[in-house]
Design an enzyme around this catalytic site. Sequence first.
Site, mmCIF file in Angstrom:
data_model
loop_
_atom_site.group_PDB
_atom_site.id
_atom_site.type_symbol
_atom_site.label_atom_id
_atom_site.label_comp_id
_atom_site.label_asym_id
_atom_site.label_seq_id
_atom_site.Cartn_x
_atom_site.Cartn_y
_atom_site.Cartn_z
ATOM 1 N N SER A 41 33.265 36.340 -26.877
ATOM 2 C CA SER A 41 31.861 36.029 -27.093
ATOM 3 C C SER A 41 31.001 37.279 -26.891
ATOM 4 O O SER A 41 31.249 38.310 -27.510
ATOM 5 C CB SER A 41 31.449 34.881 -26.164
ATOM 6 O OG SER A 41 30.228 34.311 -26.571
ATOM 7 N N ASP A 56 31.912 27.029 -34.605
ATOM 8 C CA ASP A 56 32.838 26.621 -33.544
ATOM 9 C C ASP A 56 32.169 25.702 -32.522
ATOM 10 O O ASP A 56 32.641 25.552 -31.408
ATOM 11 C CB ASP A 56 33.445 27.842 -32.849
ATOM 12 C CG ASP A 56 32.424 28.672 -32.070
ATOM 13 O OD1 ASP A 56 31.250 28.277 -31.980
ATOM 14 O OD2 ASP A 56 32.806 29.736 -31.534
ATOM 15 N N HIS A 100 34.388 27.020 -29.278
ATOM 16 C CA HIS A 100 34.071 28.385 -28.840
ATOM 17 C C HIS A 100 34.825 28.788 -27.577
ATOM 18 O O HIS A 100 35.465 29.837 -27.537
ATOM 19 C CB HIS A 100 32.557 28.491 -28.603
ATOM 20 C CG HIS A 100 32.078 29.859 -28.280
ATOM 21 N ND1 HIS A 100 32.039 30.877 -29.207
ATOM 22 C CD2 HIS A 100 31.613 30.400 -27.126
ATOM 23 C CE1 HIS A 100 31.568 31.979 -28.643
ATOM 24 N NE2 HIS A 100 31.301 31.718 -27.378
#
Length: 434
Positions: free
Chosen positions: A204, A368, A400
């Site tokens: 991320s 996601d 995610h």
Amino acid sequence: MGSAGHLSSVLLLAFLLGLHHSSGFWIVNVVFPPPAKPKVPSNSTPPLIIVPGNLGNRLEAKIDKPTLVHWLCYKKTEKWFPLWIDLNMFIPIGVDCWIDNIRLAYNRTTRRSSNSPGVQVRVPGFGQTYSIEYLDYNRLAGYFYTMVEHLVNVGYIRNETVRGAPYDWRLAPNENAEYLAKLQNLVEEMYNQYQEPVYLLGHSMGCHYVLYFLNQQPQAWKDKYIRGFISLGAPWGGAVKVLRVLASGVNDGLSMISNLKIREEQRMVTTNAWMLPVEGIWPSDHVFISTPTFNYTTKDYQRFFKDIDNEEGWYMWEDTKNLTSDLHPPGVEVWCMYGMGLPTAVTNIYDEVFPNGDPVDFVYADGDGTVDTFSMSLCKRWVGKQEKPVHITEFRGLFHLDMVFHEKVLDQIQDILEGKSDTPTEVDVRTDTE
């Protein structure tokens, strides 16, 4: 463990379990992280450094405060205590104490952030994995535990061949020069110890940190010290969710904390401004926030911050908007992996109570569940733009956070580290077939 520690453990566990089936604060999804399955040890364990995402490692604090937001808050501590995750944030008055401890104060003149007066904050465990494996001292909220355990099962050694690089995730890299220097030293240390180049793995927002770091290094340095960059679920074009976070707050299932209350903390970190959808990448007419009186696009950020009464956010965005927005190729071999096939909000629709109420509706696109596919797939732009190859794998049906847990992702990471050349372009996690 003393009785107070036991009580804290029980309270945190009860709280997280109570939220486990709610709308999903991302820590809730990591309660009882899945165990790594036994694996055949590998003969190839090249050095690996993991850079976590936003909120993805512990923070500690020590305080000697001139004033208190509530008389029940601690004024002074002799020892360092957990700031993230801090049990106090889960109780009504405690959340005010926690926000005052973790908040940043932004100075428009110096364009720098500082801790709350009387608060010292440190990042524990740099170079080790414990701070990113579990986010609490009681090992209840797991993050990279499953991945690290998987690596250990194939021959890696914690804090030796696999190491963590936690950081103060409240700060964008323009205010985190000390961390970037430590990361460079860690890379060089591992290279010198094992006599082979190092893999960097980010999740991320951590991928943006890795990209910024690599873009600061000479190509000769990268050619010598870096074997490759494994990117998991990176919001390369920014994250639409950030606009909702800044406008009305997102407690993500933390029912004990209102969205408006958690918004106080969310507006004070420079990384949220950094992760706004990138101007010049998104279509100029794409509406991210729709209200009865105005529709906000990337061209309207100054008005957006003014209308939500957070003008300091505009300065934070100006400071950070160019750090990684040009998506300059990292100059190393890249494996870009992300989830897809799940409805993900790309427009937040508000009624007349904006910004002091939740959205009443959303427009969805593929993603996601947290970041849309358009943003995550922008790493495709690097194909043919650098000498080193760029590999793309889309994991259909993968959320995610599950990027750091799912067996198929972990197996592909293992294949990469073992030097296997076959990289699938798509993996369907909903089936046993690829």
